[in-house]
Design a protein around this motif. Structure first.
Motif, PDB file in Angstrom:
ATOM      1  N   GLU A  66     -16.165  -3.450   9.865  1.00 50.29           N
ATOM      2  CA  GLU A  66     -15.485  -2.167   9.681  1.00 50.29           C
ATOM      3  C   GLU A  66     -14.010  -2.411   9.395  1.00 50.29           C
ATOM      4  OE1 GLU A  66     -14.440   1.825  12.309  1.00 50.29           O
ATOM      5  OE2 GLU A  66     -15.916   0.410  13.064  1.00 50.29           O
ATOM      6  N   VAL A  67     -13.444  -1.557   8.539  1.00 46.34           N
ATOM      7  CA  VAL A  67     -12.022  -1.644   8.204  1.00 46.34           C
ATOM      8  C   VAL A  67     -11.413  -0.256   8.347  1.00 46.34           C
ATOM      9  CG1 VAL A  67     -10.333  -2.178   6.401  1.00 46.34           C
ATOM     10  CG2 VAL A  67     -12.446  -3.515   6.563  1.00 46.34           C
ATOM     11  N   GLN A  68     -10.294  -0.157   9.053  1.00 43.40           N
ATOM     12  CA  GLN A  68      -9.565   1.096   9.182  1.00 43.40           C
ATOM     13  C   GLN A  68      -8.126   0.850   8.752  1.00 43.40           C
ATOM     14  OE1 GLN A  68     -10.103   2.152  13.310  1.00 43.40           O
ATOM     15  NE2 GLN A  68     -11.966   3.304  12.850  1.00 43.40           N
ATOM     16  N   MET A  84       0.847  -1.188   0.000  1.00 44.15           N
ATOM     17  CA  MET A  84       0.000   0.000   0.000  1.00 44.15           C
ATOM     18  C   MET A  84       0.882   1.237   0.000  1.00 44.15           C
ATOM     19  SD  MET A  84      -3.120  -0.813   2.658  1.00 44.15           S
ATOM     20  CE  MET A  84      -2.051  -0.770   4.091  1.00 44.15           C
ATOM     21  N   THR A  85       0.719   2.083  -1.013  1.00 41.35           N
ATOM     22  CA  THR A  85       1.559   3.274  -1.108  1.00 41.35           C
ATOM     23  C   THR A  85       0.769   4.572  -1.195  1.00 41.35           C
ATOM     24  OG1 THR A  85       1.668   3.051  -3.508  1.00 41.35           O
ATOM     25  CG2 THR A  85       3.434   2.000  -2.228  1.00 41.35           C
ATOM     26  N   CYS A  86      -0.566   4.469  -1.356  1.00 37.07           N
ATOM     27  CA  CYS A  86      -1.355   5.684  -1.544  1.00 37.07           C
ATOM     28  C   CYS A  86      -2.782   5.472  -1.045  1.00 37.07           C
ATOM     29  CB  CYS A  86      -1.378   6.081  -3.020  1.00 37.07           C
ATOM     30  SG  CYS A  86      -2.220   4.887  -4.085  1.00 37.07           S
ATOM     31  N   GLY A  87      -3.554   6.527  -1.098  1.00 40.47           N
ATOM     32  CA  GLY A  87      -4.942   6.455  -0.687  1.00 40.47           C
ATOM     33  C   GLY A  87      -5.758   5.499  -1.542  1.00 40.47           C
ATOM     34  N   GLY A  88      -5.422   5.420  -2.804  1.00 40.06           N
ATOM     35  CA  GLY A  88      -6.120   4.487  -3.692  1.00 40.06           C
ATOM     36  C   GLY A  88      -5.875   3.046  -3.285  1.00 40.06           C
ATOM     37  N   CYS A  89      -4.646   2.762  -2.887  1.00 41.12           N
ATOM     38  CA  CYS A  89      -4.315   1.408  -2.402  1.00 41.12           C
ATOM     39  C   CYS A  89      -5.108   1.098  -1.137  1.00 41.12           C
ATOM     40  CB  CYS A  89      -2.828   1.307  -2.088  1.00 41.12           C
ATOM     41  SG  CYS A  89      -1.724   1.508  -3.491  1.00 41.12           S
ATOM     42  N   ALA A  90      -5.139   2.048  -0.222  1.00 37.85           N
ATOM     43  CA  ALA A  90      -5.867   1.858   1.028  1.00 37.85           C
ATOM     44  C   ALA A  90      -7.352   1.630   0.750  1.00 37.85           C
ATOM     45  CB  ALA A  90      -5.671   3.060   1.947  1.00 37.85           C
ATOM     46  N   ALA A  91      -7.898   2.374  -0.194  1.00 37.47           N
ATOM     47  CA  ALA A  91      -9.314   2.214  -0.548  1.00 37.47           C
ATOM     48  C   ALA A  91      -9.565   0.838  -1.158  1.00 37.47           C
ATOM     49  CB  ALA A  91      -9.742   3.313  -1.510  1.00 37.47           C
ATOM     50  N   GLY A  92      -8.636   0.359  -1.969  1.00 36.46           N
ATOM     51  CA  GLY A  92      -8.780  -0.964  -2.575  1.00 36.46           C
ATOM     52  C   GLY A  92      -8.763  -2.073  -1.541  1.00 36.46           C
ATOM     53  N   ALA A 109       0.533   4.855   6.831  1.00 37.87           N
ATOM     54  CA  ALA A 109       1.929   5.065   7.233  1.00 37.87           C
ATOM     55  C   ALA A 109       2.554   3.813   7.841  1.00 37.87           C
ATOM     56  CB  ALA A 109       2.025   6.227   8.213  1.00 37.87           C
ATOM     57  N   SER A 110       1.791   3.103   8.668  1.00 39.96           N
ATOM     58  CA  SER A 110       2.335   1.911   9.318  1.00 39.96           C
ATOM     59  C   SER A 110       1.949   0.622   8.605  1.00 39.96           C
ATOM     60  CB  SER A 110       1.858   1.847  10.774  1.00 39.96           C
ATOM     61  OG  SER A 110       0.456   1.631  10.814  1.00 39.96           O
ATOM     62  N   LYS A 111       1.145   0.753   7.537  1.00 39.63           N
ATOM     63  CA  LYS A 111       0.660  -0.399   6.761  1.00 39.63           C
ATOM     64  C   LYS A 111      -0.191  -1.339   7.611  1.00 39.63           C
ATOM     65  CE  LYS A 111       4.502  -0.286   3.474  1.00 39.63           C
ATOM     66  NZ  LYS A 111       3.900   0.709   2.665  1.00 39.63           N
ATOM     67  N   ALA A 112      -0.799  -0.782   8.666  1.00 34.96           N
ATOM     68  CA  ALA A 112      -1.652  -1.561   9.557  1.00 34.96           C
ATOM     69  C   ALA A 112      -3.114  -1.427   9.132  1.00 34.96           C
ATOM     70  CB  ALA A 112      -1.493  -1.086  10.994  1.00 34.96           C
ATOM     71  N   VAL A 113      -3.798  -2.541   9.108  1.00 40.77           N
ATOM     72  CA  VAL A 113      -5.219  -2.571   8.772  1.00 40.77           C
ATOM     73  C   VAL A 113      -5.953  -3.212   9.947  1.00 40.77           C
ATOM     74  CG1 VAL A 113      -6.953  -3.425   7.162  1.00 40.77           C
ATOM     75  CG2 VAL A 113      -4.688  -2.772   6.309  1.00 40.77           C
ATOM     76  N   VAL A 135      -7.204  -9.685   0.434  1.00 42.38           N
ATOM     77  CA  VAL A 135      -6.093  -8.736   0.279  1.00 42.38           C
ATOM     78  C   VAL A 135      -5.221  -9.139  -0.905  1.00 42.38           C
ATOM     79  CG1 VAL A 135      -3.960  -7.895   1.366  1.00 42.38           C
ATOM     80  CG2 VAL A 135      -6.096  -7.986   2.688  1.00 42.38           C
ATOM     81  N   GLU A 136      -4.916 -10.420  -1.010  1.00 45.55           N
ATOM     82  CA  GLU A 136      -4.079 -10.903  -2.120  1.00 45.55           C
ATOM     83  C   GLU A 136      -4.795 -10.729  -3.468  1.00 45.55           C
ATOM     84  OE1 GLU A 136      -2.965 -14.860  -0.963  1.00 45.55           O
ATOM     85  OE2 GLU A 136      -1.515 -14.108   0.512  1.00 45.55           O
ATOM     86  N   ASN A 137      -6.099 -10.965  -3.498  1.00 46.67           N
ATOM     87  CA  ASN A 137      -6.851 -10.774  -4.732  1.00 46.67           C
ATOM     88  C   ASN A 137      -6.882  -9.311  -5.163  1.00 46.67           C
ATOM     89  OD1 ASN A 137      -7.397 -13.498  -4.907  1.00 46.67           O
ATOM     90  ND2 ASN A 137      -9.488 -13.330  -4.121  1.00 46.67           N
ATOM     91  N   ALA A 138      -6.740  -8.405  -4.195  1.00 45.17           N
ATOM     92  CA  ALA A 138      -6.691  -6.977  -4.496  1.00 45.17           C
ATOM     93  C   ALA A 138      -5.299  -6.524  -4.928  1.00 45.17           C
ATOM     94  CB  ALA A 138      -7.138  -6.167  -3.271  1.00 45.17           C
ATOM     95  N   GLY A 139      -4.322  -7.449  -4.890  1.00 44.33           N
ATOM     96  CA  GLY A 139      -2.978  -7.138  -5.378  1.00 44.33           C
ATOM     97  C   GLY A 139      -1.967  -6.780  -4.314  1.00 44.33           C
ATOM     98  N   PHE A 140      -2.250  -7.115  -3.060  1.00 45.62           N
ATOM     99  CA  PHE A 140      -1.359  -6.771  -1.953  1.00 45.62           C
ATOM    100  C   PHE A 140      -1.005  -8.041  -1.183  1.00 45.62           C
ATOM    101  CE2 PHE A 140      -4.095  -3.247  -2.989  1.00 45.62           C
ATOM    102  CZ  PHE A 140      -3.194  -2.230  -3.180  1.00 45.62           C
ATOM    103  N   ASP A 141      -0.088  -7.914  -0.235  1.00 43.51           N
ATOM    104  CA  ASP A 141       0.377  -9.062   0.542  1.00 43.51           C
ATOM    105  C   ASP A 141       0.169  -8.806   2.033  1.00 43.51           C
ATOM    106  OD1 ASP A 141       1.440 -10.653  -1.609  1.00 43.51           O
ATOM    107  OD2 ASP A 141       3.064  -9.198  -1.727  1.00 43.51           O
ATOM    108  N   VAL A 142      -0.295  -9.829   2.729  1.00 46.48           N
ATOM    109  CA  VAL A 142      -0.378  -9.773   4.186  1.00 46.48           C
ATOM    110  C   VAL A 142       0.985 -10.173   4.717  1.00 46.48           C
ATOM    111  CG1 VAL A 142      -1.464 -10.759   6.232  1.00 46.48           C
ATOM    112  CG2 VAL A 142      -2.834 -10.299   4.196  1.00 46.48           C
ATOM    113  N   ILE A 143       1.526  -9.357   5.629  1.00 49.61           N
ATOM    114  CA  ILE A 143       2.841  -9.602   6.212  1.00 49.61           C
ATOM    115  C   ILE A 143       2.671 -10.382   7.502  1.00 49.61           C
ATOM    116  CG2 ILE A 143       4.924  -8.524   7.139  1.00 49.61           C
ATOM    117  CD1 ILE A 143       4.138  -6.020   5.486  1.00 49.61           C
ATOM    118  N   GLY A 144       3.426 -11.474   7.634  1.00 49.08           N
ATOM    119  CA  GLY A 144       3.429 -12.225   8.880  1.00 49.08           C
ATOM    120  C   GLY A 144       2.371 -13.265   8.993  1.00 49.08           C
TER     121      GLY A 144
END
Length: 68
Positions: free
Chosen positions: A32-34, A11-19, A38-42, A59-68
């Motif tokens: 609910e999702v927040q 996640m690098t931008c608001g668009g990523c966060a929205a996705g 900055a910290s890449k915390a969801v 998350v992976e289907n949206a093009g991102f990776d869950v860490i840990g």
């Protein structure tokens, strides 16, 4: 209502966060999702029927990776 925080890489931008938010809100049981970009915390608030494995898949289907 339960709550869990996951880390999401890529996640690098608001668009990523929205996705990521849209993807997680589509998962059954998620109330609910927040996103803290900055910290890449969801933070996910969910009822007892939520499936954490489904969150990772969403998350992976949206093009991102869950860490840990």
């Amino acid at each position: 209502m339960n709550q869990q925080t996951i880390k999401v890489d890529g996640m690098t931008c608001g668009g990523c966060a929205a996705g990521v938010t849209r993807a997680l809100q589509a998962v059954a049981g998620v109330a609910e999702v927040q996103v803290d970009l900055a910290s890449k915390a969801v933070t996910i608030r969910f009822d007892g029927d939520a499936q954490p494995a489904a969150w990772q898949q969403a998350v992976e289907n949206a093009g991102f990776d869950v860490i840990g």
